[in-house]
Design an enzyme around this catalytic site. Structure first.
Site, PDB file in Angstrom:
ATOM      1  N   PRO A 207       0.854  -1.196   0.000  1.00 14.21           N
ATOM      2  CA  PRO A 207       0.000   0.000   0.000  1.00 14.21           C
ATOM      3  C   PRO A 207       0.886   1.242   0.000  1.00 14.21           C
ATOM      4  O   PRO A 207       1.653   1.446   0.926  1.00 14.21           O
ATOM      5  CB  PRO A 207      -0.783  -0.107   1.309  1.00 14.21           C
ATOM      6  CG  PRO A 207      -0.415  -1.407   1.928  1.00 14.21           C
ATOM      7  CD  PRO A 207       0.795  -1.941   1.263  1.00 14.21           C
ATOM      8  N   ASP A 383       6.052   2.142   1.654  1.00 13.94           N
ATOM      9  CA  ASP A 383       5.181   0.998   1.882  1.00 13.94           C
ATOM     10  C   ASP A 383       4.575   1.150   3.272  1.00 13.94           C
ATOM     11  O   ASP A 383       5.270   1.043   4.280  1.00 13.94           O
ATOM     12  CB  ASP A 383       6.027  -0.287   1.786  1.00 13.94           C
ATOM     13  CG  ASP A 383       5.204  -1.553   1.953  1.00 13.94           C
ATOM     14  OD1 ASP A 383       4.063  -1.450   2.451  1.00 13.94           O
ATOM     15  OD2 ASP A 383       5.719  -2.632   1.596  1.00 13.94           O
ATOM     16  N   HIS A 384       3.277   1.421   3.315  1.00 13.87           N
ATOM     17  CA  HIS A 384       2.649   1.760   4.588  1.00 13.87           C
ATOM     18  C   HIS A 384       2.535   0.554   5.529  1.00 13.87           C
ATOM     19  O   HIS A 384       2.208   0.698   6.706  1.00 13.87           O
ATOM     20  CB  HIS A 384       1.265   2.385   4.340  1.00 13.87           C
ATOM     21  CG  HIS A 384       0.908   3.444   5.354  1.00 13.87           C
ATOM     22  ND1 HIS A 384       1.429   3.482   6.623  1.00 13.87           N
ATOM     23  CD2 HIS A 384       0.096   4.535   5.278  1.00 13.87           C
ATOM     24  CE1 HIS A 384       0.936   4.512   7.281  1.00 13.87           C
ATOM     25  NE2 HIS A 384       0.137   5.172   6.484  1.00 13.87           N
ATOM     26  N   ARG A 385       2.827  -0.628   5.026  1.00 13.20           N
ATOM     27  CA  ARG A 385       2.858  -1.776   5.921  1.00 13.20           C
ATOM     28  C   ARG A 385       4.072  -1.691   6.843  1.00 13.20           C
ATOM     29  O   ARG A 385       4.065  -2.156   7.967  1.00 13.20           O
ATOM     30  CB  ARG A 385       2.964  -3.086   5.122  1.00 13.20           C
ATOM     31  CG  ARG A 385       1.745  -3.394   4.273  1.00 13.20           C
ATOM     32  CD  ARG A 385       2.010  -4.611   3.404  1.00 13.20           C
ATOM     33  NE  ARG A 385       3.189  -4.437   2.547  1.00 13.20           N
ATOM     34  CZ  ARG A 385       3.677  -5.369   1.740  1.00 13.20           C
ATOM     35  NH1 ARG A 385       3.094  -6.557   1.683  1.00 13.20           N
ATOM     36  NH2 ARG A 385       4.719  -5.125   0.983  1.00 13.20           N
TER      37      ARG A 385
END
Lengths: 413, 365
Positions: A207, A383-385
């Site tokens: 994401p 990468d928002h993870r």
């Protein structure tokens, strides 16, 4: 007699390999052990020598395809004929086995005009590539002035002929061919195919979040100007990119989560304590992201040198697989195209990519007055993870602060 | 000969100039123009054979091949120092040694094609078959040498191995035993700078030849890309062995210019710049420059060498692609030198198993 060469097991116990490129073309005469193409296995990139002397009849695999061991990849017409019709046996150097090749093309392109009969009963000398080019363009080889050996027509001759002849014969082309020319259908393969797969994978697994900052980099621009005058930097490309790279490496120390990757299989986040800095480069083969290994230990001078070399090798198409794998974080420089900023897609397996916009003179509030300053926009996708907004923002503002006042970089060198 | 092992013996510089070394030059005084030309031919043939075998592997005709590219001089120089009754124990890369010993190029690839246990009868040419086991050559050579010594035979044995093998226990034992028993062995280490991907400086912080000192063994280093120097030092070492003066350790400094085997990709562990340095020290170029300087290089000679090399390569190719597949029951031959009840039993069982397929084939056809 036609021989098919099947892809051998090039390592010990390999089951498949990717055909990277062909070094020969249909109709070409080849010798025993002449290199016909390059194949990449899980172990190595190797050149394939032909097991047969003869004439290439058909390339059975397109570059970029991965095929199992044992797949026929090329068909070669050899002289070792026993029951062959005599018309095909005397194969001259540079001439394909005409009957076979033409019947095949006829099936594919039924609209192509038949070749004209030549007054003296012989076809003009031309390379197979030139014949193919002429046939594709519907050009009669007899009207092309040859510049090759003994006046043979080369592919260049055909191509330059097309250029000059087209305007003079516009109405001769049928509507049919015009509609054909309004669209070009390009097979998706090679770098384009790999880029597409990587982008889709990245965009739909990680994401993405993108943030922007616009910053006054006048001092950095001045610093670069002075560095360029130093004898140490002679011959190197001393650009904002190199300074951004340095600032980014320094900023990563305080924000290591951007130099990490998401290991889905093991359910782990892998934080790297080294920086293999990828630099996106537009090359003749397409987008490549070669990386500079162990960039965290390089001085600014070494970084400039590495960037100069890396982009040069990538542009010349000679980047080796080692340079193209193992990156931990990347930079893309859209500024060179005069673009303000972008929202880059992550290089698969990485958690962040920094985008450098164009560095331009813009009106800017400087010391409470409107002034003309060198300004640029930086953006970072992450990468928002792996990375939260806090770390992403701290990283980006830290890079911006160092570019605003490059003297602050000294504290970290 | 032990004192200055840090300085490799060299008789020809990379630019083809001779080096003034009376002590070693005297060992090759009999190498006149014709013999120099023969050495050059051997080098060219060795490389040509190797190129052909690599191509055959890429064409699916061989399962594997260990290219010798760059190591021609170390192999030709040492093999040409041997007498017919000397015995060579080779590892897997010594194709040029096998060629110089008189192995038919037509059978050279049999083991690599997987169609024979043994490509040639070792005792017909006094050179063993290729052996992938690393370091065993030292033990075999020492054992053979000790036997020859007991028999009173005035011969030398030579064990071929690489820099990586010197880290193996087998070789340590061989060095120890050969010294204890004064065995007539030459330990010939081709230091090609890599144990597969491991650079030699990670194997040993001191020159490999220095390891022999721990056993009290005389050792020297030689420029392994200088065929004349290798010939000289190997002659000296084999002569010591034959005279009963015991073993010698030779470290021939060379470079494996190709991959470890056809399954290996050297670009993953070494830089192109390094390979470039060694290209300038190419053993064949060096010999050609020497011949040129001494007026021994004619077009006719070069054409003859090329023709010989091509013929050998053609023989290697035809021998490979035409090699008959072995009959399944041949598997049991040569396990023991005489009949053996266990082997006979296994042969019968396997024959019965194979016979079981006969009915199936008929049913399918």
């Amino acid at each position: 007699m036609a021989q098919e060469f099947r892809l051998p097991d090039l390592g010990e116990g390999l089951t498949e390999a990717e055909l990277v490129s062909w070094a020969v073309e249909v109709g070409q005469s080849i010798e025993l052990n002449q290199v016909i193409g390059e194949v990449e296995t899980a172990k190595a990139l190797v050149e394939l020598p032909s097991p047969y002397p003869g004439v290439v009849e058909e390339l059975l695999v397109v570059p970029g395809a991965t095929v199992p061991v044992g797949t026929p990849i090329i068909r070669i017409a050899t002289d070792a004929a026993t029951g062959e019709p005599p018309a095909r046996t005397p194969v001259l150097v540079g001439y394909g086995p005409e009957a076979a090749a033409e019947s095949k093309r006829a099936r594919r392109r039924p609209a192509t005009a038949p070749e004209t009969a030549y007054p003296d009963g012989r076809r003009p000398d031309a390379s197979p590539a030139a014949r193919l080019a002429a046939r594709e363009r519907g050009i009669d080889l007899a009207v092309v002035a040859g510049t090759g050996p003994s006046g043979a027509v080369t592919r260049n001759d055909v191509e330059s002929h097309t250029g000059s002849a087209e305007p003079s014969v516009p109405s001769e082309r049928s509507d049919d061919s015009e509609t054909v020319q309004r669209e070009t259908r390009t097979p998706i393969r090679g770098v384009r195919k790999q880029t597409a797969a990587a982008m889709v994978r990245s965009a739909f697994t990680a994401p993405h979040v993108t943030e922007f900052v616009t910053v006054d980099v006048t001092r950095s621009v001045e610093l670069l100007g002075r560095l360029r005058d130093l004898p140490e930097f002679e011959g190197l490309s001393v650009t904002p990119l190199s300074l951004v790279a340095k600032a980014m490496i320094v900023a990563l120390r305080a924000n290591p989560s951007l130099n990490a990757s998401w290991d889905e299989e093991n359910q782990e986040i892998v934080t790297k304590h080294y920086v293999n800095l990828g630099i996106a480069a537009a090359t003749p083969r397409g987008l490549m992201v070669p990386n500079i290994k162990e960039a965290q230990s390089l001085s600014l001078l070494e970084l400039c040198r590495a960037i100069t070399e890396l982009t040069a090798t990538a542009r010349s198409g000679r980047a080796d697989p080692v340079q193209l794998t193992g990156g931990t974080v990347s930079i893309t420089n859209v500024g060179v195209f005069g673009v303000d900023a972008g929202t880059p897609i992550l290089n698969p397996g990485e958690a962040a990519i920094l985008c450098l916009g164009s560095v331009d003179k813009r009106p800017w509030v400087h010391e409470d007055e409107l002034a003309v300053r060198w300004v640029t926009t930086l953006s970072v996708s992450f990468d928002h993870r792996v990375v939260d907004g806090e770390q992403g923002s701290r990283f980006l503002s830290s890079v911006a602060a160092m570019l605003h006042d490059p003297a602050s970089l000294l504290a970290h060198l | 000969m032990v004192d200055k092992i840090a300085y490799p013996v060299q008789l020809i510089q990379p630019d083809g100039l001779r080096v003034f070394r009376p002590d070693y030059t005297s060992l090759v005084r009999d190498i006149r123009p014709d013999q120099l030309r023969d050495l050059y031919e051997d080098l060219v043939v060795a490389r040509r054979m190797d190129v052909e075998a690599v191509a055959l592997q890429r064409q699916g005709e061989l399962g594997l091949w260990a290219p010798l590219l760059g190591q021609e001089a170390a192999q030709v120089g040492s093999a040409r120092a041997l007498r017919p009754d000397d015995y060579a124990f080779i590892s897997y890369r010594e194709h040029a040694v096998a060629y110089c010993r008189g192995v038919d190029p037509g059978v050279m690839t049999r083991m690599w094609r997987g169609c024979a246990h043994s490509a040639w009868d070792p005792s017909s040419v006094n050179v063993t078959n290729p052996a992938i086991v690393v370091g065993s050559q030292g033990l075999h050579a020492t054992g053979y040498a000790m036997g020859a010594h007991l028999d009173g035979a005035e011969i030398a044995t030579i064990a071929y191995f690489g820099d990586g093998a010197t880290s193996q226990g087998d070789l340590a034992e061989a060095l120890g035993f050969s010294m204890s028993f004064n065995a007539p062995v030459v330990f010939f280490c081709q230091n090609n700078q890599f144990a597969i991907s491991e650079p030699v400086h990670l194997q040993s912080p001191v020159p490999i030849a220095q390891r022999a000192a721990g056993y009290g063994m005389p050792a020297l280093r030689v420029d392994g890309n200088d065929v004349l120097a290798v010939l000289a030092v190997t002659r000296q070492a084999t002569q010591r062995a034959r005279e009963g003066s015991g073993p010698t350790f030779i470290e021939a400094i060379t470079y494996r210019m190709g991959p470890h085997t056809t399954s290996d990709d050297p670009t993953r562990y070494r830089a192109a710049a390094e390979t470039e340095i060694w290209k300038a020290r190419d053993p064949i170029d060096r010999m050609r420059r020497l011949l040129d300087r001494e007026g021994l290089l004619g077009e006719e000679f070069l054409a003859r060498v090329q023709a010989t090399a091509d013929a050998v390569a053609a023989r290697l190719r035809s021998g490979t692609v035409e090699a008959p597949d072995p009959a399944p029951l041949d598997l049991f031959d040569h396990v023991y030198s005489t009949d053996h009840p266990l082997i006979d039993e296994e042969r019968e069982q396997y024959a019965a198993y194979l016979a079981g397929f006969a009915g199936i084939e008929e049913a399918l056809s």
